[in-house]
Design a protein around this motif. Structure first.
Motif, mmCIF file in Angstrom:
data_model
loop_
_atom_site.group_PDB
_atom_site.id
_atom_site.type_symbol
_atom_site.label_atom_id
_atom_site.label_comp_id
_atom_site.label_asym_id
_atom_site.label_seq_id
_atom_site.Cartn_x
_atom_site.Cartn_y
_atom_site.Cartn_z
ATOM 1 N N ALA A 27 0.811 -1.083 0.053
ATOM 2 C CA ALA A 27 0.041 -0.010 0.048
ATOM 3 C C ALA A 27 0.821 1.270 0.074
ATOM 4 C CB ALA A 27 -0.961 0.075 1.143
ATOM 5 N N HIS A 28 1.501 1.446 -1.352
ATOM 6 C CA HIS A 28 2.491 2.376 -1.348
ATOM 7 C C HIS A 28 1.612 3.657 -1.488
ATOM 8 C CE1 HIS A 28 5.915 -0.237 -1.164
ATOM 9 N NE2 HIS A 28 5.345 -0.604 -2.257
ATOM 10 N N THR A 29 1.644 4.835 -0.581
ATOM 11 C CA THR A 29 0.497 5.755 -0.529
ATOM 12 C C THR A 29 0.880 6.987 -0.011
ATOM 13 O OG1 THR A 29 -1.715 5.745 0.073
ATOM 14 C CG2 THR A 29 -0.218 4.617 1.415
ATOM 15 N N PHE A 30 -0.060 7.861 0.345
ATOM 16 C CA PHE A 30 0.056 9.077 1.423
ATOM 17 C C PHE A 30 -1.074 9.024 2.080
ATOM 18 C CE2 PHE A 30 -1.312 10.933 -2.920
ATOM 19 C CZ PHE A 30 -2.630 11.494 -2.645
ATOM 20 N N SER A 31 -0.670 9.679 3.317
ATOM 21 C CA SER A 31 -2.000 9.570 4.297
ATOM 22 C C SER A 31 -1.680 10.485 5.479
ATOM 23 C CB SER A 31 -1.891 8.160 5.130
ATOM 24 O OG SER A 31 -0.752 7.765 5.777
ATOM 25 N N ILE A 32 -2.704 10.882 6.238
ATOM 26 C CA ILE A 32 -2.618 11.702 7.377
ATOM 27 C C ILE A 32 -3.557 11.296 8.451
ATOM 28 C CG2 ILE A 32 -4.425 13.120 6.226
ATOM 29 C CD1 ILE A 32 -3.368 15.572 7.686
ATOM 30 N N ALA A 43 -8.990 11.679 13.104
ATOM 31 C CA ALA A 43 -9.359 11.406 11.670
ATOM 32 C C ALA A 43 -8.121 10.663 11.196
ATOM 33 C CB ALA A 43 -9.722 12.692 10.839
ATOM 34 N N VAL A 44 -8.317 9.929 9.854
ATOM 35 C CA VAL A 44 -7.216 9.363 9.035
ATOM 36 C C VAL A 44 -7.817 9.464 7.606
ATOM 37 C CG1 VAL A 44 -7.992 7.027 9.625
ATOM 38 C CG2 VAL A 44 -5.875 7.296 8.767
ATOM 39 N N GLY A 45 -6.850 9.838 6.746
ATOM 40 C CA GLY A 45 -7.179 9.948 5.364
ATOM 41 C C GLY A 45 -6.049 9.457 4.518
ATOM 42 N N VAL A 46 -6.286 8.843 3.436
ATOM 43 C CA VAL A 46 -5.338 7.963 2.616
ATOM 44 C C VAL A 46 -5.776 8.058 1.123
ATOM 45 C CG1 VAL A 46 -4.219 5.808 2.315
ATOM 46 C CG2 VAL A 46 -5.404 6.465 4.547
ATOM 47 N N GLN A 47 -5.019 8.047 0.204
ATOM 48 C CA GLN A 47 -5.080 7.941 -1.056
ATOM 49 C C GLN A 47 -3.780 7.046 -1.496
ATOM 50 O OE1 GLN A 47 -6.265 10.503 -4.783
ATOM 51 N NE2 GLN A 47 -4.237 10.239 -5.083
ATOM 52 N N SER A 140 0.158 13.820 11.843
ATOM 53 C CA SER A 140 1.330 13.402 11.003
ATOM 54 C C SER A 140 0.818 12.929 9.377
ATOM 55 C CB SER A 140 1.927 12.130 11.504
ATOM 56 O OG SER A 140 2.991 11.823 10.917
ATOM 57 N N VAL A 141 1.782 13.546 8.630
ATOM 58 C CA VAL A 141 1.537 13.158 7.273
ATOM 59 C C VAL A 141 2.571 12.405 6.832
ATOM 60 C CG1 VAL A 141 0.227 15.175 6.654
ATOM 61 C CG2 VAL A 141 2.390 15.408 6.443
ATOM 62 N N GLN A 142 2.474 11.272 5.943
ATOM 63 C CA GLN A 142 3.504 10.514 5.687
ATOM 64 C C GLN A 142 3.178 9.926 4.304
ATOM 65 O OE1 GLN A 142 2.244 10.150 8.829
ATOM 66 N NE2 GLN A 142 0.291 9.293 8.199
ATOM 67 N N SER A 143 4.226 9.679 3.505
ATOM 68 C CA SER A 143 3.987 9.132 1.976
ATOM 69 C C SER A 143 5.501 8.243 1.636
ATOM 70 C CB SER A 143 3.770 10.346 1.288
ATOM 71 O OG SER A 143 5.090 11.062 1.054
ATOM 72 N N ASN A 144 5.140 7.215 0.656
ATOM 73 C CA ASN A 144 6.177 6.510 0.201
ATOM 74 C C ASN A 144 5.815 6.462 -1.386
ATOM 75 O OD1 ASN A 144 4.977 3.503 -0.129
ATOM 76 N ND2 ASN A 144 4.307 4.596 1.716
ATOM 77 N N MET A 145 6.787 6.064 -2.214
ATOM 78 C CA MET A 145 6.718 5.955 -3.431
ATOM 79 C C MET A 145 6.013 6.999 -4.254
ATOM 80 S SD MET A 145 5.564 2.457 -5.743
ATOM 81 C CE MET A 145 6.681 1.211 -4.751
ATOM 82 N N MET A 146 6.423 8.253 -3.940
ATOM 83 C CA MET A 146 5.813 9.382 -4.618
ATOM 84 C C MET A 146 6.578 9.996 -5.631
ATOM 85 S SD MET A 146 3.156 10.429 -2.449
ATOM 86 C CE MET A 146 3.080 8.646 -2.548
ATOM 87 N N ALA A 178 -1.125 16.894 -1.588
ATOM 88 C CA ALA A 178 -0.385 15.895 -1.934
ATOM 89 C C ALA A 178 -0.362 15.619 -3.429
ATOM 90 C CB ALA A 178 -0.476 14.492 -1.065
ATOM 91 N N GLN A 179 -1.692 15.444 -4.048
ATOM 92 C CA GLN A 179 -1.984 14.891 -5.291
ATOM 93 C C GLN A 179 -1.614 16.232 -6.270
ATOM 94 O OE1 GLN A 179 -2.807 11.971 -6.635
ATOM 95 N NE2 GLN A 179 -2.116 12.859 -8.532
ATOM 96 N N GLN A 180 -1.644 17.442 -5.902
ATOM 97 C CA GLN A 180 -1.259 18.487 -6.702
ATOM 98 C C GLN A 180 0.166 18.544 -6.932
ATOM 99 O OE1 GLN A 180 -3.060 21.753 -4.504
ATOM 100 N NE2 GLN A 180 -5.198 21.178 -5.189
ATOM 101 N N VAL A 181 1.095 18.085 -6.104
ATOM 102 C CA VAL A 181 2.571 18.229 -6.051
ATOM 103 C C VAL A 181 3.087 16.730 -6.899
ATOM 104 C CG1 VAL A 181 3.081 19.931 -4.450
ATOM 105 C CG2 VAL A 181 2.866 17.543 -3.678
ATOM 106 N N GLY A 182 2.195 16.077 -7.237
ATOM 107 C CA GLY A 182 2.701 14.896 -7.967
ATOM 108 C C GLY A 182 1.995 13.667 -7.362
#
Length: 326
Positions: A27-32, A43-47, A140-146, A178-182
């Motif tokens: 689940a390479h992704t970004f989340s908060i 709250a937790v949010g993911v794409q 906290s915001v976190q992402s991988n494979m961006m 997050a999506q707006q910067v790639g």
């Protein structure tokens, strides 16, 4: 042929030095993960470019906390992390315990926010670039494979900038940034927003689902998530209207149904119950005019109107009733 198959199987394991179990999903992704400073809600949010990410990454429980577990996912971190918080551990203590005996810790990315306002996050050294996180006082915001290395900063800035919004909308703004910067280098497929109460009332059927929205498979998951969130807010007004009807407060019911209809003016059900509330507050001609337009689009609503007096949801005279159904 068998040797070739074995070779193709072992090369990826060696390449990534992946000690995780083979059944664990990617689940390479970004989340908060975040806590609302004003309400205490969590709250937790993911794409992600992964099918149904909401069944894998996002976990939460009212009065306890929220967890995002991603990269090479260990799904047990969701349930076990929440249990550790219930046992009195802080977010950081829970995270430390989860990682302490995890042979795959270097390919994990995990974030936890607890009901007391503590936040903890881990990004393993072998998460795929670009990978990173940024921790704030309540999130906290976190992402991988961006695609780029700008995602954590963009998410954090958007979350902090939109402090006046409800927590679900703030989370959505962060995901959109997050999506707006790639965003994910592979693209996009699914998204989720989960909001639970910061303090449990003993009614988990309400506390754990303040907002619980998932997009499992869509080429524009955040756009669809935005639509669902706006629909959710409209139906909050509808629910408030129903509650007002239960208490025989037809004036308030009309206000709530009307507020929902303003958000989605083409929604026939929102139009319909606004019209019924108008009729119950003695504005029968106005209600009848609305109902004529509704019946023209779907005649089943006329039959619905005929059934309402029997159960006390339409309280008008026989003459007024005839105006409403004819």
């Amino acid at each position: 042929m068998r040797q070739l198959i074995l070779l193709s199987f072992f090369i990826p394991v060696s390449l990534f030095a992946q000690p995780a179990h083979q059944h664990e999903p990617f689940a390479h992704t970004f989340s908060i993960v975040a806590r609302d400073e004003k309400t205490g809600d969590l709250a937790v949010g993911v794409q992600s470019h992964w099918f149904s990410v909401g069944t894998t990454v996002s976990w939460g429980e009212a009065g306890v906390g929220v967890v995002a577990t991603q990269s090479f996912v260990n799904k047990s971190f969701g349930i076990r992390g929440l249990q550790l918080l219930k046992d009195g551990k802080t977010a950081q203590e829970a995270l430390n315990i989860l990682l302490s005996d995890d042979e795959g810790r270097e390919v994990r990315q995990v974030a936890i926010a607890d009901a007391k306002g503590n936040v903890a996050v881990h990004t393993g050294k072998k998460c795929v670039d670009f990978a990173g996180h940024r921790k704030g006082s309540t999130y906290s915001v976190q992402s991988n494979m961006m695609l780029t290395n700008k995602v954590p900063d963009a998410m954090a800035t958007a979350f902090e900038k939109n402090a006046s919004l409800p927590i679900a909308e703030r989370v959505l703004k962060s995901l959109e940034a997050a999506q707006q910067v790639g965003g994910d280098i592979r693209g996009r497929q699914s998204a989720v927003i989960l909001v639970v109460k910061g303090t449990s009332t003993g009614a988990p059927w309400d506390d754990n689902h303040l907002v619980d929205l998932r997009v499992d498979d869509n080429d524009q998951p955040l756009r669809e998530l935005d639509r669902l969130l706006r629909t959710h807010r409209a139906y909050e007004h509808m629910n408030n209207g129903d509650l007002a009807v239960e208490k025989n407060n037809m004036k308030l019911a009309m206000q709530e149904y009307g507020a929902a209809m303003k958000m989605f003016p083409q929604n026939l059900e929102m139009q319909y119950w606004t019209a019924i509330a108008l009729a119950n507050t003695k504005e029968v001609p106005k209600a009848a005019a609305m109902l004529r337009g509704i019946y023209a689009k779907d005649a089943n609503w006329r039959e619905m109107t005929r059934r309402l007096p029997k159960v006390g949801l339409l309280t008008v005279s026989d003459t007024e009733f005839a105006q409403l159904v004819n």
